[in-house]
Design an enzyme around this catalytic site. Structure first.
Site, PDB file in Angstrom:
ATOM      1  N   LYS A   1       2.240   4.534   1.327  1.00 17.61           N
ATOM      2  CA  LYS A   1       2.278   5.101   2.677  1.00 17.61           C
ATOM      3  C   LYS A   1       1.884   6.565   2.550  1.00 17.61           C
ATOM      4  O   LYS A   1       2.623   7.376   2.004  1.00 17.61           O
ATOM      5  CB  LYS A   1       3.670   4.956   3.278  1.00 17.61           C
ATOM      6  CG  LYS A   1       3.742   5.401   4.717  1.00 17.61           C
ATOM      7  CD  LYS A   1       5.075   4.992   5.316  1.00 17.61           C
ATOM      8  CE  LYS A   1       5.148   5.332   6.800  1.00 17.61           C
ATOM      9  NZ  LYS A   1       5.026   6.751   7.068  1.00 17.61           N
TER      10      LYS A   1
ATOM     11  N   LYS B   1      10.744   3.442   2.874  1.00 15.56           N
ATOM     12  CA  LYS B   1      10.786   4.893   2.655  1.00 15.56           C
ATOM     13  C   LYS B   1      11.457   5.187   1.322  1.00 15.56           C
ATOM     14  O   LYS B   1      12.551   4.670   1.063  1.00 15.56           O
ATOM     15  CB  LYS B   1      11.587   5.577   3.776  1.00 15.56           C
ATOM     16  CG  LYS B   1      10.931   5.496   5.137  1.00 15.56           C
ATOM     17  CD  LYS B   1       9.642   6.301   5.178  1.00 15.56           C
ATOM     18  CE  LYS B   1       9.190   6.584   6.582  1.00 15.56           C
ATOM     19  NZ  LYS B   1       9.808   7.691   7.236  1.00 15.56           N
TER      20      LYS B   1
ATOM     21  N   CYS C   1      28.227  41.973  12.339  1.00 10.84           N
ATOM     22  CA  CYS C   1      26.891  41.398  12.441  1.00 10.84           C
ATOM     23  C   CYS C   1      25.944  42.139  11.490  1.00 10.84           C
ATOM     24  O   CYS C   1      25.888  43.365  11.512  1.00 10.84           O
ATOM     25  CB  CYS C   1      26.402  41.542  13.876  1.00 10.84           C
ATOM     26  SG  CYS C   1      24.652  41.161  14.063  1.00 10.84           S
TER      27      CYS C   1
ATOM     28  N   CYS D   1      23.400  44.326  13.818  1.00 12.43           N
ATOM     29  CA  CYS D   1      23.793  45.465  14.653  1.00 12.43           C
ATOM     30  C   CYS D   1      25.182  45.992  14.338  1.00 12.43           C
ATOM     31  O   CYS D   1      25.594  47.007  14.893  1.00 12.43           O
ATOM     32  CB  CYS D   1      23.707  45.087  16.123  1.00 12.43           C
ATOM     33  SG  CYS D   1      24.974  43.897  16.605  1.00 12.43           S
TER      34      CYS D   1
ATOM     35  N   CYS E   1      21.913  43.036  20.604  1.00 13.77           N
ATOM     36  CA  CYS E   1      21.674  42.932  19.165  1.00 13.77           C
ATOM     37  C   CYS E   1      20.195  42.628  18.888  1.00 13.77           C
ATOM     38  O   CYS E   1      19.628  41.683  19.446  1.00 13.77           O
ATOM     39  CB  CYS E   1      22.557  41.828  18.601  1.00 13.77           C
ATOM     40  SG  CYS E   1      22.136  41.333  16.936  1.00 13.77           S
TER      41      CYS E   1
ATOM     42  N   TYR F   1      -7.275   1.830   6.191  1.00 16.59           N
ATOM     43  CA  TYR F   1      -6.591   0.579   5.873  1.00 16.59           C
ATOM     44  C   TYR F   1      -6.643  -0.474   6.966  1.00 16.59           C
ATOM     45  O   TYR F   1      -6.120  -1.558   6.814  1.00 16.59           O
ATOM     46  CB  TYR F   1      -5.123   0.835   5.495  1.00 16.59           C
ATOM     47  CG  TYR F   1      -4.405   1.811   6.411  1.00 16.59           C
ATOM     48  CD1 TYR F   1      -4.050   3.062   5.933  1.00 16.59           C
ATOM     49  CD2 TYR F   1      -4.105   1.487   7.720  1.00 16.59           C
ATOM     50  CE1 TYR F   1      -3.394   3.975   6.747  1.00 16.59           C
ATOM     51  CE2 TYR F   1      -3.458   2.388   8.535  1.00 16.59           C
ATOM     52  CZ  TYR F   1      -3.102   3.631   8.045  1.00 16.59           C
ATOM     53  OH  TYR F   1      -2.463   4.529   8.853  1.00 16.59           O
TER      54      TYR F   1
ATOM     55  N   ASP G   1       1.225  10.261   3.530  1.00 13.40           N
ATOM     56  CA  ASP G   1       1.876  11.147   4.480  1.00 13.40           C
ATOM     57  C   ASP G   1       0.864  12.118   5.083  1.00 13.40           C
ATOM     58  O   ASP G   1       0.795  13.285   4.720  1.00 13.40           O
ATOM     59  CB  ASP G   1       3.001  11.903   3.763  1.00 13.40           C
ATOM     60  CG  ASP G   1       4.009  12.451   4.753  1.00 13.40           C
ATOM     61  OD1 ASP G   1       3.929  12.080   5.934  1.00 13.40           O
ATOM     62  OD2 ASP G   1       4.874  13.235   4.333  1.00 13.40           O
TER      63      ASP G   1
ATOM     64  N   CYS H   1      27.937  37.059  17.149  1.00 11.99           N
ATOM     65  CA  CYS H   1      27.799  38.491  17.386  1.00 11.99           C
ATOM     66  C   CYS H   1      27.933  38.686  18.889  1.00 11.99           C
ATOM     67  O   CYS H   1      27.251  38.025  19.662  1.00 11.99           O
ATOM     68  CB  CYS H   1      26.425  38.964  16.907  1.00 11.99           C
ATOM     69  SG  CYS H   1      25.995  40.581  17.551  1.00 11.99           S
TER      70      CYS H   1
ATOM     71  N   GLU I   1       0.858  -1.185   0.000  1.00  9.74           N
ATOM     72  CA  GLU I   1       0.000   0.000   0.000  1.00  9.74           C
ATOM     73  C   GLU I   1       0.888   1.227   0.000  1.00  9.74           C
ATOM     74  O   GLU I   1       1.967   1.209   0.582  1.00  9.74           O
ATOM     75  CB  GLU I   1      -0.851   0.030   1.284  1.00  9.74           C
ATOM     76  CG  GLU I   1      -1.817  -1.116   1.408  1.00  9.74           C
ATOM     77  CD  GLU I   1      -2.455  -1.178   2.801  1.00  9.74           C
ATOM     78  OE1 GLU I   1      -2.439  -0.166   3.517  1.00  9.74           O
ATOM     79  OE2 GLU I   1      -2.951  -2.255   3.154  1.00  9.74           O
TER      80      GLU I   1
END
Ligand code: IVH
Length: 676
Positions: free
Chosen positions: A114, A313, A407, A410, A430, A227, A116, A425, A112
């Site tokens: 699968k 999978k 950064c 800042c 900041c 199922y 999701d 940073c 079957e």
């Protein structure tokens, strides 16, 4: 009310039920949409004029009943298990061999897709839907009857089976999902409203089922494929179960196939690996089940998964895309992370626009440059990742990338400490760090304020309403009403959600504070060891160091945080805002009440039947703490395949050692499994 009216209402219900089944279950309508709508309106009018005609089973109720206050728990009659995974043909063959070993010969398999989505359980008594529930932790889920009643392909009343009597109580299980088309529509709508979109159809489906207002669920367009059937008296094989489910009125995925042997299974896998994207729903693999139910019973289950089935999978997809830019994002601890901005591309079911490159070394190692064509996949089918640069496609003039010195938020220096891969940073004020700290605080891993997502936090910060976590608890209705897309109702809801989190389990609060090196795991361990925030604040370095799983670096970071003015001030402000830490409960946290309270279990090596996450969740659900290092305080060490030095250490210290089978035995003996 005349008998005629009652008869007409009954007739309308029968007609609507019939045509609804044709349309939503069989995907083959017999009448035009407007004809259906006409019948629907007629019934609605009769029911409005004659209250006594109203019933929750009526097709008119599919639009959703009144909102609930909260979800109640629903305990499953039989635990909802999950499946062991197979990632290759080899592992599928291995599954078949194992099954065959137990049985002599497997009669055949059913393959079957699968789906999701999210697993749901539907309970029918005397043929009527009495309860719909989510899987939850497998033992106990949430009662979502009112929500699932709105899903058109779920019969509120069963059809009589062709042969055999309908058992008095029937439980049916399957997947509830959002079609890709409905997902696209929903996200476009959310976009329009300035709300954040769902990452994939699965989270959108879960979001739709978990709406307290069933009328919202009704509008989302959920679908189902069922199922499983219990009792299975109506069939002797899984193929028969699927047939019986169809007869009872359920929607069954048409692409299942019965095959005689593992060669047939592999052919099916090959076919669907290629074809799966043609479908209007996400499938992340194929579930392979031993067909014969008697053989299934003989094989039984290990821990949380049956021996008679395996989930293959699909391998993650790889797609090409272009790096438009590499931006630097500053996190709550100041860590500056390069993030590739990509030409949007569909991979494994969702559109990816950005992807972390982790740190400058990683960018260097992969030599990713702005303008490069790269190969992208999703790690574990979830996290986008650049596999490699397609150097053969590179324009000659692309410059290598390097980390900026300042950064981006800042301008402060980005400093890299010896031993560390990241630059940080160094400015605690900041704005980017502040925003990330707030996002983390409110997030699911933090105090978990429902509905307080990143977009809302950003607006609260931009408007100057919120500077630190304590301010969240002072936000007013008037302030919320100035935010994009907020109205009375949404403001009330958010305020209620904030209120509900004024008292938070200690472990959550500690994690939410965003102390460097302290993640969920460590926060739970600290909560378990110290019990109250006051005790943790007062803890000496020595005391911190004797906490399970906490070493020098973490202990020092914790001590530093609680010692610093900034940390102290935040705690004082949280306290003043009425925020209170309450003892952790076992659920999700660990170190709480439960049969394993006070115990620390350390895992080493690979487990066959559980993922590490599952094992840790289970330990926590029992009130224990999954430890990361072995000491004399460790209750036991579980040694899986190829165990590491932890096993040696356990033996040296005389700590109890178990193999996987013994561990599973103890888990099972101790109680139910945790949430998936
Ligand atoms: S059978 C005993 N069949 O996959 C377990 N599961 O990890 C019975 N799923 O929780 C599951 N499609 O949510 C089965 N055709 C299918 C499925 C399916 C999707 C999901 C289900 C389950 C998870 C297994």
């Amino acid at each position: 009310m005349s008998a005629d009216v009652a008869a007409r209402a009954a007739e309308l219900r029968r007609l609507l039920e019939h045509h609804g089944h044709r349309y939503y279950v069989l995907d083959s309508p017999e009448i035009e949409d407007h004809e259906y709508d006409g019948l629907f309106r007629e019934l609605l009018e009769l029911e409005t004029a004659h209250q006594e005609l109203q019933s929750p089973d009526s097709p008119t109720q599919r639009v959703g009943s009144a909102p609930l206050e909260a979800f109640t728990k629903a305990r499953h009659r039989v635990p909802m298990l999950s499946l062991a995974n197979a990632f290759s043909a080899l592992e599928v063959e291995e599954f078949a061999r194992r099954a065959g070993r137990g049985l002599g010969a497997v009669s055949g398999y059913v393959c079957e897709l699968k789906i999701d989505g999210l697993a749901v359980s539907l309970l029918y008594e005397q043929g009527r839907l009495v309860r719909g529930a989510t899987r939850g932790n497998g033992v106990e889920g949430e009662d979502v009857t009112a929500q699932l009643r709105t899903v058109r392909s779920i019969p509120v009343e069963l059809r009589p089976p062709a042969t055999g009597a309908l058992p008095a109580v029937i439980e049916v299980r399957g997947e509830c999902y959002l079609p890709k088309s409905a997902f696209a529509r929903l996200n476009a709508e959310l976009d329009d409203q300035g709300k954040s979109a769902y990452a994939n159809p699965r989270s959108a489906a879960a979001g739709a089922v978990r709406q307290l207002d069933p009328r919202i669920t009704a509008r989302r367009g959920l679908q189902t494929f069922m199922y499983q059937l219990d009792p299975s008296d109506l069939a002797e094989t899984q193929a028969g179960v699927l047939g019986a489910l169809g007869e009872l009125g359920f929607r069954v995925n048409p692409h299942h196939r019965r095959v005689d042997d593992v060669a047939g299974v592999l052919t099916y896998l090959d076919a669907w690996r290629a074809r799966r994207h043609e479908l209007d729903y996400d499938t992340d693999g194929v579930v392979i089940k031993v067909d014969d139910l008697a053989q299934q019973r003989e094989l039984g289950s290990v821990s949380r998964s049956p021996r008679w089935a395996v989930a293959y999978k699909f391998p993650p997809e790889e797609v090409e895309t272009t790096v438009l830019d590499i931006a630097v994002q500053v996190g709550r601890t100041g860590a500056a992370t390069p993030v590739a901005q990509l030409e949007p591309v569909l991979v494994a079911g969702s559109v990816v626009r950005r992807c972390t490159l982790h740190n400058e070394d990683e960018v260097g190692r992969k030599d990713v440059r702005v303008g490069d064509v790269v190969l992208l996949h999703k790690a574990g089918d979830v996290i986008p990742e650049i596999v490699r640069v397609l150097v053969e496609k590179r324009q000659t003039d692309l410059a290598p990338w390097s980390m900026p010195a300042g950064c981006p938020s800042c301008g402060a220096a980005l400093v890299r400490e010896p031993e560390e891969a990241v630059r940080r940073c160094v400015n605690p004020l900041c704005p980017a760090q502040r925003r990330e700290r707030l996002r983390h605080f409110a997030s699911r891993a933090g105090v978990n304020i429902e509905g307080l997502g990143e977009a809302i936090i950003d607006q609260l910060v931009e408007r100057g309403y919120v500077e630190d976590a304590a301010d969240i608890y002072r936000v007013t209705r008037e302030q919320l009403l100035t935010l994009d897309g907020f109205a009375d109702r949404s403001a009330e809801n958010l305020l209620a959600a904030i209120e509900a989190r004024r008292r938070v389990p200690l472990g959550r609060l500690v994690n939410a504070l965003g102390i460097r090196h302290v993640g969920e795991h460590t926060a739970m361990a600290l909560a378990a060891r110290f019990g109250t925030l006051e005790a943790l604040e007062a803890a000496s370095l020595e005391a911190l160091l004797t906490t399970e799983g906490i070493g020098q670096v973490v202990a020092e970071a914790v001590e530093r945080w609680f010692g610093a003015a900034q940390g102290r001030e935040l705690l004082a402000r949280l306290h003043a805002a009425g925020v209170e830490a309450v003892p952790d409960t076992g659920a999700g946290g660990g170190g709480g009440p439960g049969p394993w309270q006070g115990q620390t279990w350390v895992l080493t090596g690979s487990l066959e039947n559980l993922t590490r996450q599952q094992a840790e969740d289970w330990i926590r659900a029992l009130g224990g703490i999954p430890g990361s290092s072995v000491s004399r305080k460790t209750t036991a060490v579980v040694a899986g395949g190829a165990p590491g030095s932890k096993l040696e250490k356990a033996q040296r210290l005389g700590v109890r050692v178990l193999d996987e089978a013994a561990f599973l035995g103890e888990l099972e003996a101790a109680g139910p499994q945790p949430e998936a």
